[in-house]
Design a protein around this motif. Structure first.
Motif, short mmCIF file in Angstrom:
data_model
loop_
_atom_site.label_atom_id
_atom_site.label_comp_id
_atom_site.label_asym_id
_atom_site.label_seq_id
_atom_site.Cartn_x
_atom_site.Cartn_y
_atom_site.Cartn_z
N TYR A 123 0.76 -1.34 -0.09
CA TYR A 123 -0.06 -0.12 0.08
C TYR A 123 0.76 1.12 -0.15
CZ TYR A 123 -2.69 3.84 1.85
OH TYR A 123 -3.29 5.02 1.93
N GLN A 124 0.46 2.19 -0.84
CA GLN A 124 1.13 3.56 -0.81
C GLN A 124 0.10 4.76 -1.05
OE1 GLN A 124 4.81 3.80 -2.87
NE2 GLN A 124 4.23 5.94 -3.87
N ARG A 125 0.26 5.50 -0.18
CA ARG A 125 -0.77 6.71 -0.26
C ARG A 125 -0.65 7.53 -1.60
NH1 ARG A 125 -1.99 11.58 4.20
NH2 ARG A 125 -3.42 12.57 2.96
N CYS A 126 -1.77 7.66 -2.39
CA CYS A 126 -1.55 8.64 -3.61
C CYS A 126 -1.96 10.10 -3.16
CB CYS A 126 -2.17 7.92 -4.71
SG CYS A 126 -4.01 7.63 -4.40
N PHE A 127 -1.70 11.03 -4.02
CA PHE A 127 -2.07 12.28 -4.05
C PHE A 127 -2.76 12.67 -5.35
CE2 PHE A 127 0.55 12.14 -0.34
CZ PHE A 127 -0.19 12.97 0.61
N THR A 128 -2.87 11.64 -6.23
CA THR A 128 -3.76 12.09 -7.29
C THR A 128 -4.05 10.43 -8.05
OG1 THR A 128 -3.89 12.87 -9.77
CG2 THR A 128 -1.67 11.84 -9.08
N ASP A 129 -5.13 10.44 -8.53
CA ASP A 129 -5.50 8.98 -9.14
C ASP A 129 -6.67 9.28 -10.03
OD1 ASP A 129 -5.77 5.86 -8.54
OD2 ASP A 129 -7.93 6.89 -8.82
N ASN A 130 -6.56 8.75 -11.25
CA ASN A 130 -7.58 9.07 -12.21
C ASN A 130 -9.09 8.71 -11.85
OD1 ASN A 130 -5.69 9.97 -14.08
ND2 ASN A 130 -5.33 8.08 -14.96
N TYR A 131 -9.10 7.49 -11.25
CA TYR A 131 -10.41 6.98 -10.74
C TYR A 131 -11.17 7.97 -9.72
CZ TYR A 131 -14.16 4.33 -8.26
OH TYR A 131 -15.17 3.97 -7.57
N LEU A 132 -10.24 8.30 -8.78
CA LEU A 132 -10.86 9.22 -7.65
C LEU A 132 -11.19 10.51 -8.19
CD1 LEU A 132 -8.45 8.32 -4.59
CD2 LEU A 132 -10.81 7.45 -5.17
N ARG A 133 -10.37 10.90 -9.12
CA ARG A 133 -10.64 12.36 -9.64
C ARG A 133 -11.89 12.13 -10.47
NH1 ARG A 133 -7.53 16.24 -9.27
NH2 ARG A 133 -5.23 16.19 -8.61
N SER A 134 -12.24 11.00 -11.19
CA SER A 134 -13.70 11.04 -11.75
C SER A 134 -14.66 11.02 -10.87
CB SER A 134 -13.50 9.52 -12.66
OG SER A 134 -13.69 8.63 -11.79
N ARG A 135 -14.35 10.57 -9.68
CA ARG A 135 -15.38 10.65 -8.47
C ARG A 135 -15.54 12.00 -8.04
NH1 ARG A 135 -17.14 5.13 -6.85
NH2 ARG A 135 -18.65 6.60 -5.32
#
Length: 347
Positions: A123-135
């Protein structure tokens, strides 16, 4: 003989000082360390109005189960008999099993203990993600709500986004959501029944701690500062409402999720123990019966309002700011008002 208001207020002040106790969210009980077993925040002294089932200054520990039934017995237990106002002692009084919880529930200690868990490997924290941005995720959301992935290094969590559940700074659970839609997952699973392969589940969550003990975003509830908590179903509801109402770092109002359309005794206790006074119940608009039940369960301990979402087909993610503003300004209802509204709508 009934106590006067001045006598009752005096006793509440002195007992609070003696036990280092604080009132619960509804102001009906003093919560403190148990004088018998020493467990923190397990001892409740009832200070509400007298009813046929409850009398002021009855007390009960939800850890060791020790109870006192009269003011005299309580004062003896805390070694302050000098505070006695009247010499009334009723040794035959029946144990009241409803000091802190609704009538009819089985009397038992609330087990709110949690173990610290490990997040999935890689696991690694992210500060951008295409799926989450789509949400709808913004930079503030990534900064405020930890989320991450295993970067395709853990096949069990390929194409999942993972949200840690944090309690008192510790990771006590996680929710992971597959980035495919429900229809895409259903089509994939239908195909593997014919051809074989790896079945996908929409959610892959932690199992170490029971989710009835957990609240998402619980650490945003600040003891004796947060007055109002909006209770919703899931992680994305919390994020959406926090963003749209700009509640980042707002110590007075915050949003938590119960991981579904019901609330447990442990979750009620967790909110109560931090001094929350007002609950706004924000479950999806189509969950009418679940909303009624949850409101009834919380009503003895908090001031309850229900956010009545007019369009039952929408959730907090789908509602725009204007619709949300209208709900909180025009469609907050007490449990009775909500029931009457739904009764009229059903006719």
């Amino acid at each position: 003989m009934a106590l006067s208001k001045e006598e009752k207020d005096f006793l509440i002040r002195e007992i609070s000082r003696e036990l280092d106790a604080k009132p619960d969210g509804a102001g009906k009980n003093l919560i403190s360390k148990c004088p018998f077993c020493g467990k923190e925040k397990k001892f409740g002294v009832y200070i509400g109005k007298e009813t046929s089932r409850k009398k002021p200054f009855m007390a009960h520990c939800f850890s060791c189960m020790h109870s006192t039934y009269t003011l005299e017995q309580l004062l003896e237990s805390i070694e302050r008999p000098d505070l006695a106002v009247t010499p009334t002692v009723d040794l035959d009084a029946k144990l009241d099993d409803t000091l802190l919880f609704p009538l009819g529930e089985e009397e038992e200690a609330i087990d709110d203990t949690l173990g610290i868990i490990e997040l999935p490997d890689f696991y690694q924290r992210c500060f951008t993600d295409n799926y989450l941005r789509s949400r709808g995720f913004t930079y503030d959301d990534f900064d405020y709500f930890p989320a991450g992935t295993t970067r395709r290094l853990n096949y069990k969590f390929d194409s999942y986004v993972i949200f840690p559940v944090i309690d008192d700074g510790d990771v006590v659970g996680y929710v992971s959501r597959h980035i495919w839609t429900k229809d895409e997952i259903d089509r994939h699973n239908a195909g593997i029944r014919r051809k074989g392969g790896y079945r996908i589940t929409r959610f892959r969550n932690s199992t170490e701690n029971d989710f009835v003990k957990l609240l998402y975003n619980y650490d945003s509830v600040i003891e004796e500062e947060t007055d109002t908590v909006i209770v919703v179903e899931g992680v994305f509801d919390v994020v959406a409402l926090t963003r749209k109402l700009n509640l980042y770092d707002n110590n007075q109002i915050t949003v938590v999720a119960t991981f579904g359309k019901k609330i447990s005794r442990a979750q009620i206790y967790k909110l109560q123990s931090k001094g929350v006074r007002t609950i706004v119940l924000g479950y999806d608009g189509d969950a009418v019966e679940a909303i009624k039940k949850a409101a009834d369960e919380m009503n003895p301990y908090f001031d309850i309002f229900i956010a009545d979402i007019e369009d039952a087909s929408k959730d907090w993610e789908e509602l725009d700011f204007k619709e949300i503003y209208n709900i909180f300004s025009e469609r907050l209802k007490t449990p009775i008002e909500y029931k009457l509204t739904k009764l009229q709508e059903s006719k």
